[in-house]
Design an enzyme around this catalytic site. Structure first.
Site, PDB file in Angstrom:
ATOM      1  N   ASP A 121      -8.149  -7.893  -4.550  1.00 26.84           N
ATOM      2  CA  ASP A 121      -7.974  -6.445  -4.501  1.00 26.84           C
ATOM      3  C   ASP A 121      -8.679  -5.829  -5.717  1.00 26.84           C
ATOM      4  O   ASP A 121      -8.423  -6.251  -6.850  1.00 26.84           O
ATOM      5  CB  ASP A 121      -6.482  -6.113  -4.548  1.00 26.84           C
ATOM      6  CG  ASP A 121      -6.187  -4.649  -4.313  1.00 26.84           C
ATOM      7  OD1 ASP A 121      -7.056  -3.794  -4.602  1.00 26.84           O
ATOM      8  OD2 ASP A 121      -5.073  -4.339  -3.848  1.00 26.84           O
ATOM      9  N   HIS A 139      -6.768  -6.649  -0.532  1.00 23.00           N
ATOM     10  CA  HIS A 139      -5.710  -5.647  -0.586  1.00 23.00           C
ATOM     11  C   HIS A 139      -4.691  -5.829   0.532  1.00 23.00           C
ATOM     12  O   HIS A 139      -3.500  -5.606   0.333  1.00 23.00           O
ATOM     13  CB  HIS A 139      -6.341  -4.259  -0.498  1.00 23.00           C
ATOM     14  CG  HIS A 139      -5.358  -3.142  -0.567  1.00 23.00           C
ATOM     15  ND1 HIS A 139      -4.650  -2.838  -1.714  1.00 23.00           N
ATOM     16  CD2 HIS A 139      -4.941  -2.244   0.371  1.00 23.00           C
ATOM     17  CE1 HIS A 139      -3.855  -1.813  -1.492  1.00 23.00           C
ATOM     18  NE2 HIS A 139      -4.009  -1.430  -0.230  1.00 23.00           N
ATOM     19  N   ASP A 186       0.842  -1.187   0.000  1.00 25.32           N
ATOM     20  CA  ASP A 186       0.000   0.000   0.000  1.00 25.32           C
ATOM     21  C   ASP A 186       0.890   1.256   0.000  1.00 25.32           C
ATOM     22  O   ASP A 186       1.815   1.345  -0.804  1.00 25.32           O
ATOM     23  CB  ASP A 186      -0.965  -0.062   1.191  1.00 25.32           C
ATOM     24  CG  ASP A 186      -2.057   0.988   1.137  1.00 25.32           C
ATOM     25  OD1 ASP A 186      -2.990   0.818   0.328  1.00 25.32           O
ATOM     26  OD2 ASP A 186      -1.978   1.977   1.878  1.00 25.32           O
TER      27      ASP A 186
END
Length: 280
Positions: free
Chosen positions: A233, A260, A105
């Protein structure tokens, strides 16, 4: 800069998280702010795993605004250079070397730009990348823009529940642990601002560093790489595209039951990465 500090008792009984905290409060340019990091594993392991959020030796810092690190209350305090320079100063302060860079991320959006700095590049050894992206001043997918709007329009972020939405197997105790750094909305300026910092327009801070980083990973990188992808995701195509910009990156480990937040499959992913690197 006015900042809040999450009370220690919020972290007193986190399920499965017995790790002792470490703090640094003398980083140049960050005077008056205390940053937290974990420093685990044997000191003679010969390498460091630098884990950037969103083992064996693992240094895992909390970005300012997250975890046990101090939390400036003004949204304007949080910029791409603010976060990126913090990482460079921390690596320098701790004298980290032979680094396996572990990113997911925003840990990737920031961390993948660090080798643009020559000192970090000389310390970098390997790359372990999970669901992330490296924006270079162009629009991201529709899901990202929906997410950015959702965060912008939510006064108090239900952090733990949002992570559970991507990782439904989380227990109530684990959800509470994700909420622990944020007693109320005043502590969430860092979490609120991250989506708005993503470099989706050419004039934004970070575009120059990201473009230089993309060139580095595509043309210059020669170390070992490992990628793990959560297939559920919504922006999985962007993660798959990133692999094409990492020179020599092998086929990814695809987790059909993950979204994710791939680190929630930590044991499985870590063992696969260590086998790929030849550490197991």
């Amino acid at each position: 800069m006015t900042a809040l500090r999450t009370p220690d008792d919020r972290f007193g009984d986190l399920a499965g998280f017995p790790f002792p905290p470490n703090y640094v409060d003398d980083l140049p340019g960050y005077e008056g702010l205390r940053a937290h990091y974990l420093d685990l594993g044997p000191r003679d392991a010969g390498r460091t795993f630098l884990c950037l959020h969103g083992e064996p030796t693992c240094v895992a810092p909390d970005f300012f605004g997250f975890g046990r690190s101090d939390k400036p209350i003004e949204d304007s305090a949080y910029t791409f250079p603010f976060h990126r320079t913090f990482l460079l100063r921390l690596v320098e302060r701790l004298a980290l070397g032979t680094i396996t860079l572990v990113v997911q991320d925003w840990g990737g959006t920031l961390g993948l730009t660090l080798p643009v700095d020559a000192a970090f590049r000389s310390a970098l050894d390997r790359l372990f990348v999970m669901n992330t992206s490296l924006p270079v001043g162009e629009p991201l997918g529709p899901h990202f823009h929906e997410w950015r709007s959702q965060v912008r329009n939510t006064p108090e972020l239900p952090v733990g529940q949002w992570i559970r939405d991507s990782a439904p197997g989380l227990t109530d105790a684990e959800v509470a642990a994700y909420d622990a750094p944020f007693p109320d909305g005043r502590f969430q300026a860092g979490a609120r601002t991250f989506p708005g910092l993503a470099m989706v327009e050419p004039e934004m801070d970070g575009v120059a560093e990201s473009r230089a980083a993309l060139e580095f990973w595509t043309e210059e990188w020669s170390g070992d790489s490992f990628m793990a992808i959560g297939a559920n995701d919504p922006d999985v195509e962007a993660v798959e595209a990133l692999r094409g910009h990492i020179r020599g990156c092998p086929a990814p480990l695809v987790l059909g039951d993950a979204g994710h937040f791939v680190p929630e499959a930590g044991e499985r992913v870590a063992r696969a990465a260590l086998r790929s690197f030849g550490d197991l």
